[in-house]
Motif scaffolding. Structure first.
Motif, short mmCIF file in Angstrom:
data_model
loop_
_atom_site.label_atom_id
_atom_site.label_comp_id
_atom_site.label_asym_id
_atom_site.label_seq_id
_atom_site.Cartn_x
_atom_site.Cartn_y
_atom_site.Cartn_z
N UNK A 4 0.82 -1.21 0.00
CA UNK A 4 0.00 0.00 0.00
C UNK A 4 0.86 1.26 0.00
N UNK A 5 0.21 2.38 -0.28
CA UNK A 5 0.88 3.66 -0.29
C UNK A 5 1.17 4.17 1.10
N UNK A 6 1.63 5.42 1.23
CA UNK A 6 1.99 5.98 2.54
C UNK A 6 0.81 6.01 3.50
N UNK A 7 1.14 5.99 4.78
CA UNK A 7 0.10 6.05 5.82
C UNK A 7 0.40 5.08 6.93
N UNK A 45 7.06 4.07 8.11
CA UNK A 45 5.65 3.88 8.35
C UNK A 45 5.49 3.43 9.81
N UNK A 46 4.53 3.99 10.49
CA UNK A 46 4.29 3.65 11.89
C UNK A 46 3.16 2.64 11.99
N UNK A 68 -3.07 8.01 10.61
CA UNK A 68 -3.61 6.67 10.40
C UNK A 68 -4.38 6.62 9.08
N UNK A 69 -3.99 5.69 8.23
CA UNK A 69 -4.69 5.46 6.96
C UNK A 69 -5.25 4.05 6.85
N UNK A 70 -4.71 3.15 7.67
CA UNK A 70 -5.11 1.74 7.60
C UNK A 70 -5.43 1.21 8.99
N UNK A 71 -6.53 0.50 9.10
CA UNK A 71 -6.94 -0.09 10.37
C UNK A 71 -7.11 -1.59 10.18
N UNK A 109 -9.66 9.88 4.50
CA UNK A 109 -10.03 8.58 3.95
C UNK A 109 -8.99 7.52 4.27
N UNK A 110 -9.41 6.27 4.21
CA UNK A 110 -8.48 5.18 4.51
C UNK A 110 -9.08 3.83 4.23
#
Length: 575
Positions: free
Chosen positions: A186-189, A248-249, A266-269, A286-287
């Motif tokens: 995935x991209x940044x986030x 990435x964190x 946060x972009x991904x959960x 968005x995410x």
């Protein structure tokens, strides 16, 4: 690698935007600065979704004695509505988690509506406004006799929701795989992963580090950041710090991160589907959300969520109802009514503690004294008895320390050091006295500091220096400074209550036998006897339990123990 299928998407809400950073100086602000600041605040208020319906809400408050407002996260209801002049004299219940407490089961709401009308005759301006992001407006409306409900939209951001094609047998392993799937594809986030507790979080953190070592150097830029309730506050704050450039964190969190906190970036959960309590989280944009279970399982998960009043001990709720003059607990109107068995069990506990008479009235003086203390009834009884055993000073400390999250912090990477530090406070007579030793050690440190700073006149400087030295001491001794501070605050509050009640506060000194006798007299419902095979049997429930590994009595072979709580993992532990 778990197979991920995109089965749908939804809109979710965003929490408040991060506050602008302000620079302070010791120079007084000019009139221009004040005007500029007011303009900034005005623009912020006008940008909130609630601003567009302000006049409508004010009119609704004027027209209805009871109003239910369901405002999505980030709508501005919490900060803005209480400031509106026309609602300043009204009762506002801001229910952040929409927990069901003392409410009505049959939906008629006769008792509460009648009570409100009685209050209105006495206090004409009284109105009731109930606000939440997640409550079931229909149920509350029916409970309050068809009360008006208003919905306020929040900021919207598109979230793509993904489900696994098949159920995962090991959700921890699936979470680990998904972390790297996102990191590599995935991209940044940043990534937020929900897990169930400290042990699980530390295990996943270790596994992430192991897997990172197998990746090429340019792919290793993944930073793990844990957050759970017993983690010291200074380490919890790391989740809000941006990751280093190019990194990435991945935040490994319990449901502590589901409340009003919004974590930037946060972009991904990743949602394994296992939670300890219901909550919510703010979004900044968005995410994607990766759910580690099939879409068909979603409905069954929602069905299984019970309101807290159906899961918790009801003794304190019943005690407060009795104090309010409500004696028919079985017939009382609850929104989500607890089972009859749960109510009867709590009534029985209160009777055994001496809080109720044979005809289920509050006993005098014990029942009325217990109702005045904002504590679990067993703790309240312990304080009342402690005044008779001449150990109220020790019991105040013990109850305060038991009322907060874990005092001891035991990080996996420094487990041996943490155990050594704990031994400095450990009492051979048990965990209660161990907690008292911690509290007194911290108090002695503060008393010493006060003596050293006795010539310091600036109280702010004294407070700041004291807090700094205590945090340093806590870090060195693997003690959660936030929990200790919370315990100190509780101690101050409860001490005020017992002083108002006229209970004599005295210390048993080195005579710990008196304190232990008082514990036995108070916690007799939490007694367990050693069995021939080495386990213990709880006398009240008959459950077979073991002493928790974190207890100072873990290796002891005592004939009888008094415990504070039962914890069930794969085994049942008492602590």
């Amino acid at each position: 690698m778990p197979s991920i299928a995109q089965n749908g998407s939804r809109n979710t809400t965003q929490s408040r935007k991060q506050k602008p950073v302000l620079k302070f100086s010791n120079q007084p602000r000019s009139a221009a600065d004040v005007i500029a600041r007011r303009e900034i605040i005005k623009r912020q208020r006008e940008s909130l979704p609630i601003a567009s319906v302000k006049e409508r809400l004010v009119q609704e408050v004027k027209n209805h004695d009871i109003l239910i407002i369901v405002g999505e996260t980030g709508s501005g209801k919490t900060t803005q509505l209480p400031q509106v002049k026309s609602v300043n004299d009204h009762v506002i219940v801001n229910n952040k988690k929409a927990s069901n407490s003392i409410t009505n089961e049959n939906g008629k709401g006769a008792e509460c509506t009648t009570l409100l009308k009685q209050c209105q005759r006495k206090f004409p301006p009284l109105k009731l406004i109930i606000m939440s992001a997640s409550l079931d407006a229909r149920l509350f409306s029916e409970y309050f006799g068809g009360a008006r409900a208003v919905h306020v939209e929040g900021r919207q951001h598109h979230v793509d929701v993904f489900y696994t094609l098949h159920a995962e047998t090991d959700y921890v392993d699936a979470a680990l795989i998904t972390i790297f799937q996102i990191h590599l594809e995935e991209g940044p986030g940043d990534i937020l992963v929900f897990l169930t507790g400290q042990e699980e979080i530390e295990g996943v953190e270790r596994l992430v580090q192991e897997q990172l070592q197998k990746l090429p150097e340019e792919r290793k830029k993944l930073l793990t950041v844990p957050i759970f309730s017993s983690l010291p506050s200074e380490k919890q704050m790391r989740v809000f710090m941006p990751a280093p450039a190019g990194y990435r964190k991945v935040i490994l969190a319990t449901n502590i991160a589901e409340t009003s906190v919004t974590i930037p970036g946060i972009k991904f959960v990743i949602d394994p589907g296992f939670v300890k309590a219901l909550g919510r989280a703010g979004r900044e944009g968005p995410g994607k959300c990766f759910r580690l279970y099939p879409r068909v399982n979603l409905r069954s998960l929602r069905i299984q969520r019970k309101p807290e009043i159906k899961r918790c001990n009801l003794s304190n709720v019943i005690l407060q109802l009795k104090a309010l003059g409500i004696d028919d607990i079985i017939g009382f109107d609850f929104l989500e009514k607890p089972s009859r068995a749960a109510i009867q069990k709590s009534l029985e506990q209160l009777f055994l503690l001496g809080a109720l008479t044979d005809d289920c009235k509050l006993s005098d003086p014990v029942g009325h004294q217990m109702a005045r203390l904002p504590l679990d009834p067993i703790y309240s009884k312990a304080l009342i008895l402690a005044s008779q055993f001449n150990c109220l000073e020790e019991m105040l400390i013990a109850v305060s320390m038991l009322s907060v999250e874990s005092i001891f912090y035991n990080p996996r990477e420094k487990s041996a050091e943490a155990k050594t530090a704990k031994k400095c406070f450990a009492s051979p007579d048990g965990d209660h006295l161990t907690l008292i030793n911690v509290y007194r050690a911290a108090d002695e440190l503060l008393q010493k500091r006060r003596m050293e700073l006795s010539t310091e006149k600036n109280e702010k400087n004294i407070k700041g220096k004291n807090e700094k030295i205590v945090r340093k001491w806590c870090k060195e001794n693997f003690i959660n400074s936030r929990s200790l501070k919370h315990a100190c605050d509780i101690h101050s509050q409860i001490r005020g209550h017992v002083e108002q009640m006229g209970l004599p506060i005295s210390s048993c000194g080195d005579d710990t036998l008196q304190f232990r006798r008082c514990l036995a007299a108070s916690f007799f419902l939490n007694a367990a006897l050693k069995q021939p095979e080495g386990t213990y049997r709880a006398l009240a429930s008959g459950q077979v339990v073991q002493i928790h590994p974190t207890s100072v009595l873990h290796q002891s072979k005592l004939e009888c123990v008094i415990f504070d709580e039962l914890v069930q993992t794969r085994l049942k532990f008492c602590w």
